[in-house]
Design a protein around this motif. Structure first.
Motif, PDB file in Angstrom:
ATOM      1  N   SER A 238     -17.928  -9.620  -5.598  1.00  0.00           N
ATOM      2  CA  SER A 238     -16.683  -9.978  -4.917  1.00  0.00           C
ATOM      3  C   SER A 238     -15.577  -9.031  -5.346  1.00  0.00           C
ATOM      4  CB  SER A 238     -16.291 -11.419  -5.252  1.00  0.00           C
ATOM      5  OG  SER A 238     -15.015 -11.726  -4.730  1.00  0.00           O
ATOM      6  N   ALA A 239     -14.866  -8.456  -4.356  1.00  0.00           N
ATOM      7  CA  ALA A 239     -13.729  -7.576  -4.637  1.00  0.00           C
ATOM      8  C   ALA A 239     -12.516  -8.131  -3.905  1.00  0.00           C
ATOM      9  CB  ALA A 239     -14.026  -6.152  -4.206  1.00  0.00           C
ATOM     10  N   GLN A 240     -11.921  -9.135  -4.518  1.00  0.00           N
ATOM     11  CA  GLN A 240     -10.783  -9.801  -3.899  1.00  0.00           C
ATOM     12  C   GLN A 240      -9.518  -8.945  -4.053  1.00  0.00           C
ATOM     13  OE1 GLN A 240     -10.586 -13.888  -5.102  1.00  0.00           O
ATOM     14  NE2 GLN A 240      -8.638 -14.287  -4.048  1.00  0.00           N
ATOM     15  N   ASP A 241      -8.589  -9.096  -3.098  1.00  0.00           N
ATOM     16  CA  ASP A 241      -7.343  -8.340  -3.138  1.00  0.00           C
ATOM     17  C   ASP A 241      -6.680  -8.477  -4.509  1.00  0.00           C
ATOM     18  OD1 ASP A 241      -7.861  -7.805  -0.526  1.00  0.00           O
ATOM     19  OD2 ASP A 241      -6.266  -9.051   0.305  1.00  0.00           O
ATOM     20  N   ALA A 242      -6.204  -7.347  -5.044  1.00  0.00           N
ATOM     21  CA  ALA A 242      -5.590  -7.320  -6.374  1.00  0.00           C
ATOM     22  C   ALA A 242      -4.102  -7.010  -6.254  1.00  0.00           C
ATOM     23  CB  ALA A 242      -6.277  -6.281  -7.250  1.00  0.00           C
ATOM     24  N   ASP A 243      -3.329  -7.420  -7.253  1.00  0.00           N
ATOM     25  CA  ASP A 243      -1.892  -7.172  -7.238  1.00  0.00           C
ATOM     26  C   ASP A 243      -1.563  -5.734  -7.587  1.00  0.00           C
ATOM     27  OD1 ASP A 243      -2.791  -7.486  -9.821  1.00  0.00           O
ATOM     28  OD2 ASP A 243      -1.098  -8.696 -10.502  1.00  0.00           O
ATOM     29  N   THR A 244      -2.507  -4.998  -8.186  1.00  0.00           N
ATOM     30  CA  THR A 244      -2.346  -3.583  -8.483  1.00  0.00           C
ATOM     31  C   THR A 244      -3.715  -2.933  -8.463  1.00  0.00           C
ATOM     32  OG1 THR A 244      -1.806  -1.960 -10.228  1.00  0.00           O
ATOM     33  CG2 THR A 244      -2.316  -4.193 -10.945  1.00  0.00           C
ATOM     34  N   PRO A 249     -10.738  -2.158 -11.583  1.00  0.00           N
ATOM     35  CA  PRO A 249     -11.871  -1.979 -12.510  1.00  0.00           C
ATOM     36  C   PRO A 249     -12.166  -3.218 -13.341  1.00  0.00           C
ATOM     37  CG  PRO A 249     -10.433  -0.065 -12.567  1.00  0.00           C
ATOM     38  CD  PRO A 249      -9.719  -1.111 -11.769  1.00  0.00           C
ATOM     39  N   LEU A 250     -11.127  -3.906 -13.785  1.00  0.00           N
ATOM     40  CA  LEU A 250     -11.336  -5.100 -14.606  1.00  0.00           C
ATOM     41  C   LEU A 250     -11.999  -6.208 -13.794  1.00  0.00           C
ATOM     42  CD1 LEU A 250      -7.909  -5.209 -16.514  1.00  0.00           C
ATOM     43  CD2 LEU A 250     -10.064  -4.139 -17.226  1.00  0.00           C
ATOM     44  N   ALA A 251     -11.580  -6.360 -12.537  1.00  0.00           N
ATOM     45  CA  ALA A 251     -12.171  -7.387 -11.677  1.00  0.00           C
ATOM     46  C   ALA A 251     -13.634  -7.069 -11.377  1.00  0.00           C
ATOM     47  CB  ALA A 251     -11.384  -7.509 -10.379  1.00  0.00           C
ATOM     48  N   VAL A 281      -2.720  -2.967 -17.711  1.00  0.00           N
ATOM     49  CA  VAL A 281      -2.582  -3.912 -16.604  1.00  0.00           C
ATOM     50  C   VAL A 281      -1.668  -5.069 -17.001  1.00  0.00           C
ATOM     51  CG1 VAL A 281      -3.832  -5.543 -15.124  1.00  0.00           C
ATOM     52  CG2 VAL A 281      -4.782  -3.265 -15.553  1.00  0.00           C
ATOM     53  N   HIS A 282      -1.788  -5.523 -18.253  1.00  0.00           N
ATOM     54  CA  HIS A 282      -0.898  -6.593 -18.732  1.00  0.00           C
ATOM     55  C   HIS A 282       0.563  -6.132 -18.668  1.00  0.00           C
ATOM     56  CE1 HIS A 282       0.443 -10.049 -21.088  1.00  0.00           C
ATOM     57  NE2 HIS A 282       1.193  -9.208 -21.786  1.00  0.00           N
ATOM     58  N   GLN A 283       0.812  -4.885 -19.067  1.00  0.00           N
ATOM     59  CA  GLN A 283       2.178  -4.352 -19.018  1.00  0.00           C
ATOM     60  C   GLN A 283       2.676  -4.262 -17.573  1.00  0.00           C
ATOM     61  OE1 GLN A 283       1.300  -0.763 -21.451  1.00  0.00           O
ATOM     62  NE2 GLN A 283       3.106  -1.349 -22.626  1.00  0.00           N
ATOM     63  N   LEU A 284       1.790  -3.866 -16.660  1.00  0.00           N
ATOM     64  CA  LEU A 284       2.175  -3.793 -15.249  1.00  0.00           C
ATOM     65  C   LEU A 284       2.567  -5.164 -14.712  1.00  0.00           C
ATOM     66  CD1 LEU A 284      -0.471  -1.334 -13.758  1.00  0.00           C
ATOM     67  CD2 LEU A 284       2.008  -1.028 -13.706  1.00  0.00           C
ATOM     68  N   ARG A 285       1.887  -6.183 -15.180  1.00  0.00           N
ATOM     69  CA  ARG A 285       2.146  -7.535 -14.696  1.00  0.00           C
ATOM     70  C   ARG A 285       3.320  -8.196 -15.416  1.00  0.00           C
ATOM     71  NH1 ARG A 285      -4.284  -9.124 -14.299  1.00  0.00           N
ATOM     72  NH2 ARG A 285      -4.574  -8.464 -12.126  1.00  0.00           N
TER      73      ARG A 285
END
Length: 545
Positions: A238-244, A249-251, A281-285
């Motif tokens: 599953s490759a669901q829409d991501a916020d960035t 890669p993490l998903a 990614v944590h910093q981006l969020r």
């Protein structure tokens, strides 16, 4: 011996095959495997260098001077591995090579056909990357979708690959759409079933399905897709829409993509180290305060036209604990309304590259506004040339000053064509392309930002600063921050009486990376935040400089 992964797409275009390929490269590299990624584009252009940004998006330039698809930028940013002209293959370049060979008589009178000659050339290009890079895994993204006429030779070529390789040397990853129908409240698998059926009719059985979706895919749906498509349930990803895009890669790792690919290729199972990626990614969020940046461009109707610049700004904001608040401004609107109407309240202004007369006066007006208002400014390629034009007109008083590219009979061509370029009539591949050295001048902001005496940056232009005006330029408050090692070509300019006013003839955005922002973009964002531009703890340096 290299292993090979082929990424195909079905149902519709723009599903994100490039991001999937780049993400897989990132995940494999996190396990200690070396990776190279190829893009096979089905258009007949030899390369995208002469294509409009409105149609194709930005042209990404490799270190060896190839004008390539923007996906190569994703490949480099996600894997931190430089690509080359070998990594970009188009139908046009394939046919050109085969026809040239036929004209030379290399086929000894044989009838030249799509099969075997075109498909053999495609396979040769893929094998050439493997031989040149010695990568553990070569990932190849096939442009277009299954069923497209123009993509058929590429699909046939990757099917034929099995003749030369062992069963466990190849993995086929198929990216497809699993849509949600709001009217019925259901997720539909039929588009994916038909896409896989089409792929199998060509003779390719996918090993892994990457299902693009905007709603979670249940285990029951994965089981259904597994049964209809002949793919193990665990290989339905599953490759669901991501916020960035950097979360992809993490998903995919969580879904087990790397495990399925390494199992198919019989690669040693190794633990992945994604700690740095997770932190990013944590910093981006969870960013800090917003930084309002105006990007004054000509190709603003297509988001991908300035993709690498936007990413470089994002990297710089990430490094400075800021949130990019990007405002894309049409240069032609500035011509109509004035710069202040669109730039008031901005913390920084960037003018990117481009070609042609359209919007030039708007860029010049934006640069004048940034200079007079003391707003941090960064000019790139044509953006630097516009900064020189603005200086010539408004500080040096050179009436009618412009670029010889825009006005060949200009009274003051402060930007002009190099003598060796004057007889060049072809457009494709005839510019100053790829990496060139630049010697930085001591005691300049540029030198402090880079922390190096000599840097290497990628270029894509034909016109240069006219040295006939250099002394006047230096006498009026400007300085040359960097030039070619022989001192002939001006590469960087600065305005001394300003918080941050830099412009460069090259394209620094192509070398920015997540987690390692480019020095010029970092300096711009720091200036926009009102903090010291450089200090010993934050001086950025590019690898390999």
């Amino acid at each position: 011996m290299s292993k090979f992964v082929f990424v195909t797409g079905g149902v519709v275009s723009s599903l994100g095959k490039g991001i999937v390929a780049a993400s897989l490269g990132c995940l494999l590299k996190s396990r200690g495997y070396s990776v190279s990624i190829i893009k096979l584009d089905p258009y007949l252009n030899v390369d995208p260098g002469t294509m409009s940004p409105f149609q194709h998006g930005e042209v990404f330039v490799t270190e060896d001077g190839a004008e390539t698809d923007l996906d190569l930028g994703h490949y480099e940013r996600f894997t931190d591995t430089p690509m080359s002209r070998l990594n970009s293959v188009t139908t046009g370049s394939i046919y050109q090579a085969v026809i040239n060979r036929e004209r030379r008589g290399d086929y000894n009178g044989t009838t030249v056909q799509v099969i075997p000659h075109i498909t053999a050339e495609i396979r040769t290009r893929i094998n050439r990357v493997a031989a040149h890079t010695q990568a553990d895994v070569v990932i190849t993204e096939i442009g277009g979708t299954v069923g497209d006429i123009e993509s058929l030779p590429f699909l046939e070529a990757i099917r034929e690959f099995r003749k030369d390789k062992g069963r466990h040397d190849i993995a086929y990853v198929h990216v497809t759409l699993v849509p949600f129908l709001a009217a019925s409240g259901e997720i539909k698998t039929k588009p994916t079933q038909h896409s896989v059926k089409e792929l199998r009719s060509i003779g390719i059985q996918p090993d892994v399905l990457v299902c693009r979706c905007d709603h979670p895919i249940t285990t029951a749906l994965k089981t259904k897709l597994s049964g209809f498509c002949g793919v193990p349930v665990d290989a339905v990803i599953s490759a669901q829409d991501a916020d960035t895009i950097y979360a992809v890669p993490l998903a995919l790792e969580q879904e087990g993509l790397t495990r399925e690919v390494t199992d198919t290729l019989r690669l040693e199972e190794r633990p992945g180290d994604l700690a740095g990626w997770e932190t990013m990614v944590h910093q981006l969020r969870h960013p800090g305060d917003p930084v309002r940046v105006a990007l004054v461009g000509k190709y603003v109707s297509l988001n991908d036209a300035y993709l690498s610049i936007v990413e470089a700004l994002q990297h710089a904001c990430l490094a400075q604990d800021g949130k990019l608040d990007l405002h894309v401004v049409c240069a032609e609107q500035i011509e109509q309304d004035g710069a202040a109407a669109h730039l008031e309240g901005m913390a920084a202004v960037v003018t990117p590259g481009g070609f042609g007369n359209r919007g030039i006066e708007g860029k010049v007006a934006a640069i004048r506004w940034a200079r007079e208002e003391g707003v941090p400014f960064l000019g790139l390629c044509l953006g630097m040339q516009c900064a020189v034009i603005e200086w010539a007109r408004n500080i040096a008083g050179l009436v009618g000053a412009t670029s010889a590219e825009l006005e060949p009979a200009a009274t003051h061509p402060v930007i002009h064509l190099l003598p060796e370029q004057e007889d060049v009539v072809d457009l494709g591949g005839t510019m100053r392309l790829g990496v060139y050295p630049c010697r930085l001048m001591p005691n300049t902001i540029s030198h402090k930002l880079y922390g190096e005496d000599v840097i290497y940056e990628r270029h894509r232009h034909r016109y240069e600063f006219n040295n006939a005006y250099r002394n006047l330029f230096l006498e009026s408050g400007y300085r040359v921050g960097g030039c070619s090692p022989d001192g002939r070509l001006v590469e960087l300019i600065e305005y001394k009486d300003h918080p941050f006013f830099l412009a460069c003839q090259y394209h620094p955005e192509f070398r920015s990376r997540p987690g390692r922002a480019h020095p010029l973009f970092s300096g711009l964002i720091r200036a926009a935040q009102g903090v010291p531009i450089v200090d010993e703890a934050t001086t950025a340096m590019l690898p390999g400089s």
